[in-house]
Design a protein around this motif. Structure first.
Motif, PDB file in Angstrom:
ATOM      1  N   ARG A 146      32.048  16.900 -24.693  1.00  0.00           N
ATOM      2  CA  ARG A 146      31.740  18.304 -24.969  1.00  0.00           C
ATOM      3  C   ARG A 146      30.855  18.879 -23.867  1.00  0.00           C
ATOM      4  O   ARG A 146      29.789  18.359 -23.561  1.00  0.00           O
ATOM      5  CB  ARG A 146      31.048  18.437 -26.323  1.00  0.00           C
ATOM      6  CG  ARG A 146      31.011  19.878 -26.830  1.00  0.00           C
ATOM      7  CD  ARG A 146      30.457  19.953 -28.239  1.00  0.00           C
ATOM      8  NE  ARG A 146      30.624  21.284 -28.788  1.00  0.00           N
ATOM      9  CZ  ARG A 146      31.662  21.677 -29.519  1.00  0.00           C
ATOM     10  NH1 ARG A 146      32.617  20.811 -29.803  1.00  0.00           N
ATOM     11  NH2 ARG A 146      31.747  22.908 -29.977  1.00  0.00           N
ATOM     12  N   GLY A 147      31.344  19.942 -23.243  1.00  0.00           N
ATOM     13  CA  GLY A 147      30.603  20.601 -22.180  1.00  0.00           C
ATOM     14  C   GLY A 147      30.824  20.015 -20.804  1.00  0.00           C
ATOM     15  O   GLY A 147      30.267  20.528 -19.825  1.00  0.00           O
ATOM     16  N   ALA A 148      31.656  18.966 -20.677  1.00  0.00           N
ATOM     17  CA  ALA A 148      31.838  18.297 -19.388  1.00  0.00           C
ATOM     18  C   ALA A 148      33.267  18.354 -18.880  1.00  0.00           C
ATOM     19  O   ALA A 148      33.597  17.712 -17.887  1.00  0.00           O
ATOM     20  CB  ALA A 148      31.375  16.843 -19.490  1.00  0.00           C
ATOM     21  N   GLY A 149      34.139  19.097 -19.533  1.00  0.00           N
ATOM     22  CA  GLY A 149      35.508  19.206 -19.071  1.00  0.00           C
ATOM     23  C   GLY A 149      36.378  18.042 -19.512  1.00  0.00           C
ATOM     24  O   GLY A 149      35.905  17.101 -20.162  1.00  0.00           O
ATOM     25  N   THR A 150      37.648  18.116 -19.171  1.00  0.00           N
ATOM     26  CA  THR A 150      38.623  17.077 -19.487  1.00  0.00           C
ATOM     27  C   THR A 150      39.064  16.406 -18.198  1.00  0.00           C
ATOM     28  O   THR A 150      39.398  17.074 -17.214  1.00  0.00           O
ATOM     29  CB  THR A 150      39.848  17.676 -20.202  1.00  0.00           C
ATOM     30  OG1 THR A 150      39.429  18.254 -21.436  1.00  0.00           O
ATOM     31  CG2 THR A 150      40.893  16.607 -20.483  1.00  0.00           C
ATOM     32  N   HIS A 151      39.071  15.066 -18.206  1.00  0.00           N
ATOM     33  CA  HIS A 151      39.443  14.298 -17.029  1.00  0.00           C
ATOM     34  C   HIS A 151      40.711  13.490 -17.298  1.00  0.00           C
ATOM     35  O   HIS A 151      40.905  12.967 -18.393  1.00  0.00           O
ATOM     36  CB  HIS A 151      38.302  13.360 -16.624  1.00  0.00           C
ATOM     37  CG  HIS A 151      37.119  14.073 -16.056  1.00  0.00           C
ATOM     38  ND1 HIS A 151      36.219  14.770 -16.851  1.00  0.00           N
ATOM     39  CD2 HIS A 151      36.688  14.225 -14.771  1.00  0.00           C
ATOM     40  CE1 HIS A 151      35.282  15.306 -16.078  1.00  0.00           C
ATOM     41  NE2 HIS A 151      35.547  14.993 -14.822  1.00  0.00           N
ATOM     42  N   GLY A 152      41.557  13.404 -16.271  1.00  0.00           N
ATOM     43  CA  GLY A 152      42.761  12.596 -16.324  1.00  0.00           C
ATOM     44  C   GLY A 152      42.817  11.667 -15.130  1.00  0.00           C
ATOM     45  O   GLY A 152      41.818  11.507 -14.412  1.00  0.00           O
ATOM     46  N   PRO A 153      43.964  11.058 -14.875  1.00  0.00           N
ATOM     47  CA  PRO A 153      44.069  10.110 -13.759  1.00  0.00           C
ATOM     48  C   PRO A 153      43.705  10.704 -12.402  1.00  0.00           C
ATOM     49  O   PRO A 153      43.231   9.981 -11.518  1.00  0.00           O
ATOM     50  CB  PRO A 153      45.545   9.703 -13.804  1.00  0.00           C
ATOM     51  CG  PRO A 153      45.964   9.928 -15.220  1.00  0.00           C
ATOM     52  CD  PRO A 153      45.196  11.125 -15.672  1.00  0.00           C
ATOM     53  N   ALA A 154      43.919  12.003 -12.225  1.00  0.00           N
ATOM     54  CA  ALA A 154      43.620  12.641 -10.936  1.00  0.00           C
ATOM     55  C   ALA A 154      42.284  13.375 -10.931  1.00  0.00           C
ATOM     56  O   ALA A 154      41.984  14.110  -9.986  1.00  0.00           O
ATOM     57  CB  ALA A 154      44.741  13.608 -10.562  1.00  0.00           C
ATOM     58  N   GLY A 155      41.477  13.174 -11.973  1.00  0.00           N
ATOM     59  CA  GLY A 155      40.187  13.832 -12.023  1.00  0.00           C
ATOM     60  C   GLY A 155      40.153  14.962 -13.031  1.00  0.00           C
ATOM     61  O   GLY A 155      40.888  14.966 -14.022  1.00  0.00           O
ATOM     62  N   LEU A 156      39.299  15.943 -12.777  1.00  0.00           N
ATOM     63  CA  LEU A 156      39.100  17.051 -13.703  1.00  0.00           C
ATOM     64  C   LEU A 156      40.366  17.886 -13.827  1.00  0.00           C
ATOM     65  O   LEU A 156      40.964  18.281 -12.821  1.00  0.00           O
ATOM     66  CB  LEU A 156      37.949  17.923 -13.224  1.00  0.00           C
ATOM     67  CG  LEU A 156      37.495  19.052 -14.155  1.00  0.00           C
ATOM     68  CD1 LEU A 156      36.842  18.484 -15.409  1.00  0.00           C
ATOM     69  CD2 LEU A 156      36.519  19.975 -13.423  1.00  0.00           C
ATOM     70  N   LEU A 157      40.780  18.158 -15.078  1.00  0.00           N
ATOM     71  CA  LEU A 157      41.943  18.997 -15.308  1.00  0.00           C
ATOM     72  C   LEU A 157      41.560  20.462 -15.137  1.00  0.00           C
ATOM     73  O   LEU A 157      40.581  20.925 -15.690  1.00  0.00           O
ATOM     74  CB  LEU A 157      42.490  18.793 -16.726  1.00  0.00           C
ATOM     75  CG  LEU A 157      43.070  17.421 -17.080  1.00  0.00           C
ATOM     76  CD1 LEU A 157      43.680  17.473 -18.479  1.00  0.00           C
ATOM     77  CD2 LEU A 157      44.114  16.985 -16.069  1.00  0.00           C
ATOM     78  N   ALA A 158      42.376  21.170 -14.371  1.00  0.00           N
ATOM     79  CA  ALA A 158      42.159  22.603 -14.189  1.00  0.00           C
ATOM     80  C   ALA A 158      43.511  23.298 -14.102  1.00  0.00           C
ATOM     81  O   ALA A 158      43.847  23.928 -13.097  1.00  0.00           O
ATOM     82  CB  ALA A 158      41.341  22.860 -12.929  1.00  0.00           C
ATOM     83  N   PRO A 159      44.322  23.182 -15.152  1.00  0.00           N
ATOM     84  CA  PRO A 159      45.663  23.784 -15.103  1.00  0.00           C
ATOM     85  C   PRO A 159      45.590  25.300 -15.086  1.00  0.00           C
ATOM     86  O   PRO A 159      44.786  25.907 -15.778  1.00  0.00           O
ATOM     87  CB  PRO A 159      46.333  23.266 -16.383  1.00  0.00           C
ATOM     88  CG  PRO A 159      45.194  22.940 -17.299  1.00  0.00           C
ATOM     89  CD  PRO A 159      44.063  22.501 -16.423  1.00  0.00           C
ATOM     90  N   GLY A 160      46.447  25.901 -14.277  1.00  0.00           N
ATOM     91  CA  GLY A 160      46.512  27.354 -14.212  1.00  0.00           C
ATOM     92  C   GLY A 160      47.489  27.901 -15.229  1.00  0.00           C
ATOM     93  O   GLY A 160      48.110  27.153 -15.989  1.00  0.00           O
ATOM     94  N   PRO A 161      47.651  29.216 -15.256  1.00  0.00           N
ATOM     95  CA  PRO A 161      48.597  29.832 -16.199  1.00  0.00           C
ATOM     96  C   PRO A 161      50.017  29.360 -15.941  1.00  0.00           C
ATOM     97  O   PRO A 161      50.432  29.184 -14.795  1.00  0.00           O
ATOM     98  CB  PRO A 161      48.446  31.332 -15.911  1.00  0.00           C
ATOM     99  CG  PRO A 161      47.134  31.466 -15.211  1.00  0.00           C
ATOM    100  CD  PRO A 161      46.935  30.208 -14.449  1.00  0.00           C
ATOM    101  N   ARG A 162      50.773  29.141 -17.005  1.00  0.00           N
ATOM    102  CA  ARG A 162      52.181  28.787 -16.880  1.00  0.00           C
ATOM    103  C   ARG A 162      53.002  30.058 -16.679  1.00  0.00           C
ATOM    104  O   ARG A 162      52.661  31.110 -17.216  1.00  0.00           O
ATOM    105  CB  ARG A 162      52.655  28.066 -18.144  1.00  0.00           C
ATOM    106  CG  ARG A 162      52.187  26.630 -18.240  1.00  0.00           C
ATOM    107  CD  ARG A 162      52.601  26.026 -19.584  1.00  0.00           C
ATOM    108  NE  ARG A 162      54.009  26.252 -19.868  1.00  0.00           N
ATOM    109  CZ  ARG A 162      55.011  25.530 -19.383  1.00  0.00           C
ATOM    110  NH1 ARG A 162      54.748  24.513 -18.579  1.00  0.00           N
ATOM    111  NH2 ARG A 162      56.266  25.795 -19.713  1.00  0.00           N
ATOM    112  N   PRO A 163      54.076  29.976 -15.893  1.00  0.00           N
ATOM    113  CA  PRO A 163      54.926  31.164 -15.733  1.00  0.00           C
ATOM    114  C   PRO A 163      55.572  31.547 -17.056  1.00  0.00           C
ATOM    115  O   PRO A 163      55.974  30.685 -17.844  1.00  0.00           O
ATOM    116  CB  PRO A 163      55.975  30.703 -14.710  1.00  0.00           C
ATOM    117  CG  PRO A 163      55.986  29.209 -14.814  1.00  0.00           C
ATOM    118  CD  PRO A 163      54.571  28.821 -15.141  1.00  0.00           C
ATOM    119  N   SER A 164      55.648  32.837 -17.309  1.00  0.00           N
ATOM    120  CA  SER A 164      56.252  33.305 -18.555  1.00  0.00           C
ATOM    121  C   SER A 164      57.768  33.163 -18.476  1.00  0.00           C
ATOM    122  O   SER A 164      58.359  33.176 -17.394  1.00  0.00           O
ATOM    123  CB  SER A 164      55.868  34.752 -18.838  1.00  0.00           C
ATOM    124  OG  SER A 164      56.316  35.591 -17.784  1.00  0.00           O
TER     125      SER A 164
END
Length: 293
Positions: A146-164
């Protein structure tokens, strides 16, 4: 006093908190995943669980025992609530409760479908502060504090908006084991989503869907009277990756594991698509869907 108490204001949670707890959860989930992977697809026995078509395998029990023993060794005073054995270890940890889903997707495993994960959460005062999801088939792990972000195999997740898409959003769906097939609210909600989405995934493994949402692979996730044991880990992964969670009436969804399952109906999606998702669910009947339980 329990270590790392949750602040009264969840937004004030320190990113430095719960590091050792997250480390334990990741190690336990990955060890359980190695066990599951070594026995999939045919090195196990299965039997019916309950009267609604669910199953349990000996892999569930073996993985659960491994995880519970790891948590108990590192945090002997915490309560542990496990999917198959219930209160596997109820200590004097006060408000701290670990939730263990050793094999989310047992029905998939039984039919040889490689869609299953391991989920572990730590909650303080019923609110998730650590969440871990491990995918044994690929060996990938996603974790959040909580408060530290989500991490995966490549590090911190920062997904952008998906195309509509003109054919609508790509969504996932889950409903609790207690929901009957003829439940009118569930049928109405699911029918609306199927009509107005590009695809509605029903994976039989909610934690896999939460990980997909956190990574940005799907647009949204809708749950109706969701199961308590796997909700906090997945919801924390998504929230820390920038996903918004709401009740169907638009009010904030805390993803607590306590209380009746009627409190665990939700819509989750990135902020830019959340109004669209709430509009989809608000057009469902009967009207009881539009009020927070």
């Amino acid at each position: 006093m329990s270590p790392n108490p949750l602040p009264a204001d969840p937004s004030a949670a320190s990113p430095a908190g719960f590091v050792s707890e997250c480390r334990t959860a990741v190690a336990a989930a990955e060890a359980a995943g190695a066990l599951l992977r070594s026995r999939f697809p045919d090195g196990f026995a299965a039997r019916p669980k309950g009267g609604r078509g669910d199953v349990v395998t000996d892999l569930d029990l073996l993985a659960e025992r491994l995880i519970v023993d790891r948590i108990r060794a590192d945090f002997p005073h915490d309560r542990i609530l496990a999917e198959e054995t219930g209160d596997a270890a109820a200590g004097d940890g006060g408000a701290r409760t670990w939730l263990v889903d050793p094999l989310d997707g047992s029905n998939n495993v039984v039919i040889g479908l490689p869609v299953y994960v391991v989920g572990i959460a730590l909650c303080v005062d019923a609110v998730p502060v650590v969440g871990v999801v491990h995918e044994p088939v690929t060996g990938r792990t996603w974790s959040a504090r909580r408060g530290a972000g989500t991490h995966g195999p490549a590090g911190l997740l920062a997904p952008g908006p998906r195309p509509s898409s003109p054919s609508g959003p790509l969504l996932a769906w889950t409903q609790g084991h207690a929901v009957r097939r003829d439940d009118p609210a569930a049928r109405a909600l699911r029918h609306t989503l199927e009509l107005r989405s590009r695809r509605l995934l029903q994976l039989w493994a909610p934690l896999a869907a939460w990980a997909m949402l956190a990574r940005g692979d799907i647009d949204g996730f809708v749950g109706y009277r969701a199961e308590a044991i796997d909700l906090p880990a997945g919801a924390l992964l998504a929230r820390e990756a920038g996903v918004a969670l709401r009740h169907l009436d638009g009010s904030e969804f805390t993803a607590a594991f306590t209380g009746p399952d009627t409190n665990r109906t939700f819509v989750a999606g990135r902020p830019e698509i959340l109004p669209t998702l709430l509009n989809l669910t608000s057009t469902s009947a009967p009207p009881l869907l539009n009020t927070t339980p």
